[in-house]
Scaffold this motif. Structure first.
Motif, PDB file in Angstrom:
ATOM      1  N   LYS A 161      -7.456  -0.978   4.342  1.00 11.97           N
ATOM      2  CA  LYS A 161      -8.685  -0.676   5.055  1.00 11.97           C
ATOM      3  C   LYS A 161      -9.712  -1.808   4.907  1.00 11.97           C
ATOM      4  O   LYS A 161     -10.401  -2.149   5.862  1.00 11.97           O
ATOM      5  N   GLN A 162      -9.778  -2.406   3.720  1.00 12.18           N
ATOM      6  CA  GLN A 162     -10.723  -3.495   3.497  1.00 12.18           C
ATOM      7  C   GLN A 162     -10.377  -4.709   4.352  1.00 12.18           C
ATOM      8  O   GLN A 162     -11.268  -5.337   4.926  1.00 12.18           O
ATOM      9  N   TRP A 163      -9.087  -5.032   4.450  1.00 11.53           N
ATOM     10  CA  TRP A 163      -8.675  -6.176   5.270  1.00 11.53           C
ATOM     11  C   TRP A 163      -8.940  -5.908   6.745  1.00 11.53           C
ATOM     12  O   TRP A 163      -9.323  -6.812   7.482  1.00 11.53           O
TER      13      TRP A 163
ATOM     14  N   ILE B 212     -12.616  -6.578   7.328  1.00 15.85           N
ATOM     15  CA  ILE B 212     -12.914  -8.015   7.273  1.00 15.85           C
ATOM     16  C   ILE B 212     -12.443  -8.715   8.537  1.00 15.85           C
ATOM     17  O   ILE B 212     -13.170  -9.523   9.128  1.00 15.85           O
TER      18      ILE B 212
ATOM     19  N   SER C  43      -7.623   7.160   4.265  1.00 18.03           N
ATOM     20  CA  SER C  43      -6.919   6.360   3.291  1.00 18.03           C
ATOM     21  C   SER C  43      -5.583   7.028   2.968  1.00 18.03           C
ATOM     22  O   SER C  43      -5.471   8.244   2.967  1.00 18.03           O
TER      23      SER C  43
END
Length: 50
Positions: free
Chosen positions: A2-4, A7, A45
């Motif tokens: 999820k973070q990638w 970004i 998630s």
């Protein structure tokens, strides 16, 4: 993961925003905001397996 996704999404929309102006830039910024909201609020998630 999820973070990638966040970004990469930010990088794409910043690059597109820098290369345009006027109404197109406003629409790109609106799409970026909607996309980030969808990622943060909509994408679940994956559960951690013990």
């Amino acid at each position: 993961m999820k973070q990638w996704l966040i970004i990469i999404c930010c990088a794409v929309f910043v690059a597109a925003s820098l290369l345009t102006d006027g109404l197109v830039r406003a629409l790109i910024d609106l799409a970026a905001f909607a996309c980030l909201l969808w990622i943060v609020l909509g994408v679940k998630s994956e559960p951690l397996k013990p």
